[in-house]
Design a protein around this motif. Structure first.
Motif, short mmCIF file in Angstrom:
data_model
loop_
_atom_site.label_atom_id
_atom_site.label_comp_id
_atom_site.label_asym_id
_atom_site.label_seq_id
_atom_site.Cartn_x
_atom_site.Cartn_y
_atom_site.Cartn_z
N HIS A 10 51.52 0.07 42.06
CA HIS A 10 50.81 -1.04 42.72
C HIS A 10 50.23 -0.58 44.05
CE1 HIS A 10 52.32 -4.38 40.09
NE2 HIS A 10 53.30 -3.51 39.87
N GLU A 11 51.05 0.12 44.80
CA GLU A 11 50.61 0.57 46.12
C GLU A 11 49.46 1.57 46.03
OE1 GLU A 11 54.22 2.09 47.72
OE2 GLU A 11 55.06 0.09 48.16
N PHE A 42 43.18 -2.72 35.51
CA PHE A 42 42.85 -1.31 35.28
C PHE A 42 44.02 -0.33 35.46
CE2 PHE A 42 38.82 -3.30 36.68
CZ PHE A 42 38.07 -3.07 35.54
N VAL A 43 45.08 -0.78 36.09
CA VAL A 43 46.19 0.14 36.37
C VAL A 43 47.51 -0.34 35.78
CG1 VAL A 43 47.51 1.30 38.19
CG2 VAL A 43 45.06 0.88 38.52
N ILE A 44 47.93 -1.55 36.11
CA ILE A 44 49.28 -2.01 35.76
C ILE A 44 49.39 -2.43 34.30
CG2 ILE A 44 51.12 -3.61 36.34
CD1 ILE A 44 50.37 -1.54 38.51
N ALA A 72 51.64 -1.24 31.09
CA ALA A 72 52.59 -2.18 30.50
C ALA A 72 52.36 -2.32 28.99
CB ALA A 72 52.47 -3.54 31.19
N LEU A 73 51.10 -2.24 28.56
CA LEU A 73 50.79 -2.38 27.14
C LEU A 73 51.48 -1.32 26.31
CD1 LEU A 73 46.97 -3.29 27.20
CD2 LEU A 73 48.91 -4.80 26.71
N ARG A 74 51.62 -0.15 26.87
CA ARG A 74 52.33 0.93 26.18
C ARG A 74 53.76 0.51 25.87
NH1 ARG A 74 52.03 6.61 25.79
NH2 ARG A 74 54.05 7.67 25.87
N ARG A 75 54.39 -0.16 26.82
CA ARG A 75 55.76 -0.62 26.64
C ARG A 75 55.84 -1.86 25.76
NH1 ARG A 75 58.54 0.57 32.56
NH2 ARG A 75 57.51 2.59 32.86
N LEU A 76 54.70 -2.51 25.57
CA LEU A 76 54.67 -3.72 24.74
C LEU A 76 54.51 -3.42 23.25
CD1 LEU A 76 52.50 -6.27 26.76
CD2 LEU A 76 54.88 -6.53 26.08
#
Length: 229
Positions: free
Chosen positions: A123-124, A139-141, A145-149
């Motif tokens: 995030h930073e 574009f980043v987070i 997260a989708l990979r883990r979903l």
């Protein structure tokens, strides 16, 4: 010589009907439900990470309602109650909407956990590059997260396929209801039927079909969970 030549005459028409009508109905429900669940659920889950008590409470209420209600109750309300408000859906559409309401709640909760699991440094770093909240997540987070979903999304697909059988309770022709139709047809008198009971063979084949569909997906979900989470 074809293997079909060794099968009883009733097998091919039954298999054709279950493939063209039953499998079509199950596939339609699964595709529409999972697509709607993924798109809306990811948005809701991401919004739950905002520092807004009101927004969090509203989304949490949505999640608890649709996860708490039995699926059959949700589908019955959609199919039998909504027409009084001028909204009429087919049995397949009603089942897809009901399952997607439940699926969105599942995906939203999983997305919230996945987004919050991304290290704070990400995030930073995105903020340092000039991204605002929307750009940072878009574009980043969220892509991370989708990979883990992926594992829970595959598991959701399995659950939706299995629960698609609820559509038969309101007259939707999916795999289970298609099998029921063929069992009753064959048990009926000629010329439409054969006055023969083939419930064991048809429902047994249905069990095999669901296993063939579901087992590889559950193994895929387990594999992805080990590799990606």
């Amino acid at each position: 010589m074809s293997l079909v030549a060794f099968l009883p005459d009733w097998v091919v028409p039954v298999a054709r009907y279950m493939a063209t009508e039953g499998l079509k109905g199950t596939g339609t429900i699964a595709a529409e439900s999972v697509a709607a669940s993924a798109v809306i659920g990811v948005v809701l889950g991401t919004l739950m990470t905002l520092d807004s008590r009101l927004l969090k409470a509203a989304i949490r209420l949505y999640i608890e309602i649709w996860r708490g209600l039995p699926l059959i109750v949700t589908i019955f309300v959609i199919f039998f109650v909504l027409p009084s408000a001028g909204i009429r859906l087919t049995a397949i559409q009603a089942a897809a909407v009901g399952l997607s309401l439940w699926g969105r709640a599942q995906v939203a909760e999983a997305t919230r956990g996945a987004v919050q699991s991304i290290p704070r440094e990400q995030h930073e770093a995105a903020a340092a590059l000039g991204f605002g909240w929307l750009g940072r997540h878009a574009f980043v987070i969220v892509p991370q997260a989708l990979r883990r979903l992926l594992p829970p999304m595959v598991s959701l697909l399995v659950n939706v396929i299995q629960n698609s059988t609820l559509a038969g309770l309101i007259g939707g022709v999916e795999l289970l209801f298609a099998a029921k139709i063929q069992v009753e047809r064959l048990a009926g008198p000629p010329p439409a039927g054969l006055a023969q009971v083939h419930a064991v063979e048809i429902y047994g084949s249905l069990m095999v079909a669901f296993f063939v569909i579901s087992f590889p997906l559950t193994r895929l979900a387990a594999y992805l969970e080990k590799r990606l989470v």
